[in-house]
Motif scaffolding. Structure first.
Motif, mmCIF file in Angstrom:
data_model
loop_
_atom_site.group_PDB
_atom_site.id
_atom_site.type_symbol
_atom_site.label_atom_id
_atom_site.label_comp_id
_atom_site.label_asym_id
_atom_site.label_seq_id
_atom_site.Cartn_x
_atom_site.Cartn_y
_atom_site.Cartn_z
ATOM 1 N N GLY A 131 0.784 -1.220 -0.248
ATOM 2 C CA GLY A 131 0.023 0.083 -0.158
ATOM 3 C C GLY A 131 0.834 1.275 0.160
ATOM 4 N N GLU A 132 1.989 1.334 0.790
ATOM 5 C CA GLU A 132 2.869 2.412 1.202
ATOM 6 C C GLU A 132 3.503 2.604 -0.513
ATOM 7 N N PHE A 133 3.612 1.634 -1.168
ATOM 8 C CA PHE A 133 4.305 1.921 -2.405
ATOM 9 C C PHE A 133 3.407 2.742 -3.563
ATOM 10 N N PHE A 134 2.191 2.519 -3.595
ATOM 11 C CA PHE A 134 1.074 3.067 -4.240
ATOM 12 C C PHE A 134 0.761 4.628 -3.721
ATOM 13 N N LYS A 135 0.839 4.549 -2.402
ATOM 14 C CA LYS A 135 0.455 5.871 -1.595
ATOM 15 C C LYS A 135 1.554 6.853 -1.498
ATOM 16 N N ASN A 136 2.668 6.432 -1.348
ATOM 17 C CA ASN A 136 3.805 7.644 -1.200
ATOM 18 C C ASN A 136 4.862 7.087 -2.037
ATOM 19 N N GLY A 137 5.151 5.988 -2.537
ATOM 20 C CA GLY A 137 6.207 5.563 -3.219
ATOM 21 C C GLY A 137 6.236 5.881 -4.684
ATOM 22 N N LYS A 140 2.769 5.804 -6.673
ATOM 23 C CA LYS A 140 2.059 6.929 -6.917
ATOM 24 C C LYS A 140 1.828 7.478 -8.356
ATOM 25 N N ARG A 141 2.724 7.420 -9.105
ATOM 26 C CA ARG A 141 2.683 8.026 -10.566
ATOM 27 C C ARG A 141 1.309 7.200 -11.183
ATOM 28 N N PHE A 142 0.920 6.359 -10.807
ATOM 29 C CA PHE A 142 -0.235 5.569 -11.562
ATOM 30 C C PHE A 142 -1.617 6.164 -11.246
ATOM 31 N N LYS A 143 -1.561 6.828 -10.102
ATOM 32 C CA LYS A 143 -3.041 7.575 -9.980
ATOM 33 C C LYS A 143 -3.816 8.148 -10.623
ATOM 34 N N ALA A 144 -3.364 8.837 -11.676
ATOM 35 C CA ALA A 144 -4.125 9.651 -12.411
ATOM 36 C C ALA A 144 -4.683 8.647 -13.438
ATOM 37 N N LEU A 146 -6.104 5.738 -12.930
ATOM 38 C CA LEU A 146 -6.865 4.711 -12.227
ATOM 39 C C LEU A 146 -8.116 5.549 -11.597
ATOM 40 N N THR A 147 -9.281 4.584 -11.462
ATOM 41 C CA THR A 147 -10.318 5.185 -10.780
ATOM 42 C C THR A 147 -10.021 5.387 -9.314
ATOM 43 N N ASP A 148 -10.771 5.988 -8.781
ATOM 44 C CA ASP A 148 -10.715 6.197 -7.079
ATOM 45 C C ASP A 148 -10.649 4.916 -6.348
ATOM 46 N N LYS A 149 -11.557 4.019 -6.866
ATOM 47 C CA LYS A 149 -11.620 2.813 -6.104
ATOM 48 C C LYS A 149 -10.438 1.876 -6.493
ATOM 49 N N GLU A 150 -10.125 1.991 -7.658
ATOM 50 C CA GLU A 150 -8.715 0.924 -8.217
ATOM 51 C C GLU A 150 -7.591 1.439 -7.383
ATOM 52 N N TYR A 151 -7.499 2.866 -7.385
ATOM 53 C CA TYR A 151 -6.114 3.192 -6.582
ATOM 54 C C TYR A 151 -6.425 2.984 -5.266
ATOM 55 N N GLN A 152 -7.567 3.019 -4.646
ATOM 56 C CA GLN A 152 -7.667 2.814 -3.408
ATOM 57 C C GLN A 152 -7.335 1.201 -3.008
ATOM 58 N N ASP A 153 -7.803 0.326 -3.730
ATOM 59 C CA ASP A 153 -7.631 -1.031 -3.755
ATOM 60 C C ASP A 153 -5.879 -1.269 -3.425
ATOM 61 N N LEU A 154 -5.233 -0.387 -4.412
ATOM 62 C CA LEU A 154 -3.671 -0.683 -4.263
ATOM 63 C C LEU A 154 -3.116 0.092 -3.042
#
Length: 447
Positions: A131-137, A140-144, A146-154
């Motif tokens: 989770g930390e890799f996608f939230k702050n690592g 994070k570059r993939f956020k834009a 993804l949908t909100d729920k897809e990004y939250q899953d990660l």
């Protein structure tokens, strides 16, 4: 909710129902679920995954595999006892449909056996690391994209949702995943909701989430087949728990409360005299003082008290389930069974001591730190590889990395979310040792 529907023998991937009275009593469908889980490669990898003490070399410290087996045994006892009482209350289930107390035990045992099958290496810190890799690592570059729920899953990568993916995900030659019964899949789902909205209520079923967006359709299929109470909206899916999920949770709570505590004592992290006093408070009504004081060593004394404590809490959980059974069936019961136990104070004291002395011990913290860096490093290389693969910009290094992925990992999907989740799912199946070896390999330091 209706017990007959909740006890569905239909297998995930089936197009037809299975009738209880038509079952082969020597190899009941619910027992086949147990067999399929225990023979799966994902379950076998739990033998080298952290329960509490990472990478321990001692004989008596639990891995995810031994923990899962113990939870399953406790779950079987809980299920059988509840089954006996439910069938006495609703005799038509037995007299007309043919259900037996052991059916309940087999369902809970199978679901409990699988309850940690989706957990990454290095315990709960492994979930947090992904989770930390996608939230702050770098993820994070993939956020834009993804949908909100897809990004939250990660960002809140969840072992329970990953477990549901493992149990149900089809691949070539294995349609319907492990093809478990709907009843077992229902009992497995402790948190029957999406990753968003986060903890919308104080209901225990909303504490975490239970399925990724990639398994949304499969989840709805299971929930509707079982007749689970719908608590959400078409936009935000949420259901009441399958009643037997409360027993799976209770079995897990009993085991980690008592057995993690036992590990702490045997490792010398918790002082024996101090610890035994806590356990004696829990079993004071059932302890045989003569037998107890005849035991000459710590391990035997702890083992004796552990057995009594587990038995005490099993009886308590069964009693609580039946006293709240109607509210559970209507979806109104919103707490873990042991959270309303008369032993709650003693349980909380034991957990508090385990947190202070075991979960936050220097050995555990040091190895969790290492686990964070290992998983972060692996995901950094793997996500770079799939990103460059889709952009057609693979370096020679990334071309080599691509070759180590198994053929079952489909990275040619157009959907970025599915590719990223596929990588996370692949890494989650690593044992602790494989994660360490893979990290060394990617860094070129394993020779």
């Amino acid at each position: 909710m209706d017990w007959e529907q909740l006890l569905s023998l239909k297998r995930f991937g089936d197009s037809h129902k299975r009738i209880r009275k038509e079952q082969d009593e020597t190899r009941l469908g619910f027992e086949v679920d147990y067999d399929r889980i225990i023979f799966s490669s994902e379950f076998r990898s739990l033998q080298d995954k952290t329960q509490v003490i990472p990478l321990s070399q001692t004989d008596f410290v639990h891995t995810r595999l031994t923990h899962s087996l113990e939870v399953s045994v406790v779950g079987r006892s809980l299920g059988r006892s509840v089954g006996q009482k439910v069938l006495a209350k609703y005799p038509h289930l037995q007299n007309i449909h043919g259900y037996q107390p052991n059916d309940f035990g087999a369902i809970v045992a199978a679901a409990a056996l699988a309850h940690d099958i989706g957990n990454p290496p290095f315990g709960h810190s492994g979930e947090k690391a992904i989770g930390e890799f996608f939230k702050n690592g770098n993820g994070k570059r993939f956020k834009a994209d993804l949908t909100d729920k897809e990004y939250q899953d990660l960002c809140d990568f969840e072992g329970n949702a990953n477990g549901f993916k493992i149990l149900t995900e089809s691949r070539v030659g294995r349609l319907g995943g492990l093809r478990l019964s709907y009843a077992t899949l229902g009992a497995f789902m402790k948190y029957p909701k999406e990753s968003l909205p986060k903890k919308p209520t104080s209901n225990i079923a909303d504490k975490k989430y239970g399925f990724f967006q990639s398994e949304k359709e499969a989840f709805v299929d299971v929930a509707q087949e079982l007749g689970l109470v719908n608590r959400g909206t078409p936009q935000d899916l949420s259901y009441a728990r399958h009643p037997l999920a409360f027993l799976v949770e209770a079995a897990d709570d009993i085991c980690y409360t008592i057995i993690d505590f036992e590990d702490g004592i045997n490792l010398g992290l918790i002082e024996e005299e101090f610890a035994l006093e806590y356990l004696i408070k829990l079993v004071k009504n059932t302890i045989n003082s003569k037998n107890y004081y005849a035991l000459s060593n710590t391990e035997d004394r702890v083992s004796y008290l552990r057995a009594l404590a587990i038995s005490t809490l099993i009886n308590e959980a069964v009693e609580l389930f039946m006293s709240h059974e109607e509210d559970i069936l209507s979806g109104k019961f919103d707490k873990a069974l042991l959270d309303v136990s008369k032993y709650q104070a003693q349980i909380n004291d034991i957990i508090k001591l385990s947190v202070e002395k075991v979960y936050q011990s220097e050995e555990v913290v040091d190895k969790e730190i290492a686990g964070f860096k290992i998983i972060d490093g692996i995901l950094d290389v793997f996500t770079d590889t799939i990103s460059n693969h889709h952009q057609g910009t693979l370096s020679n290094y990334h071309k080599l990395v691509l070759k180590i992925f198994p053929k079952t990992l489909d990275l040619n999907q157009e959907n970025l979310y599915n590719n990223l989740l596929g990588i996370c799912n692949y890494v989650s199946k690593f044992s602790d040792s494989k994660a360490i070896l893979t990290h060394k390999k990617l860094k070129g330091t394993h020779f």
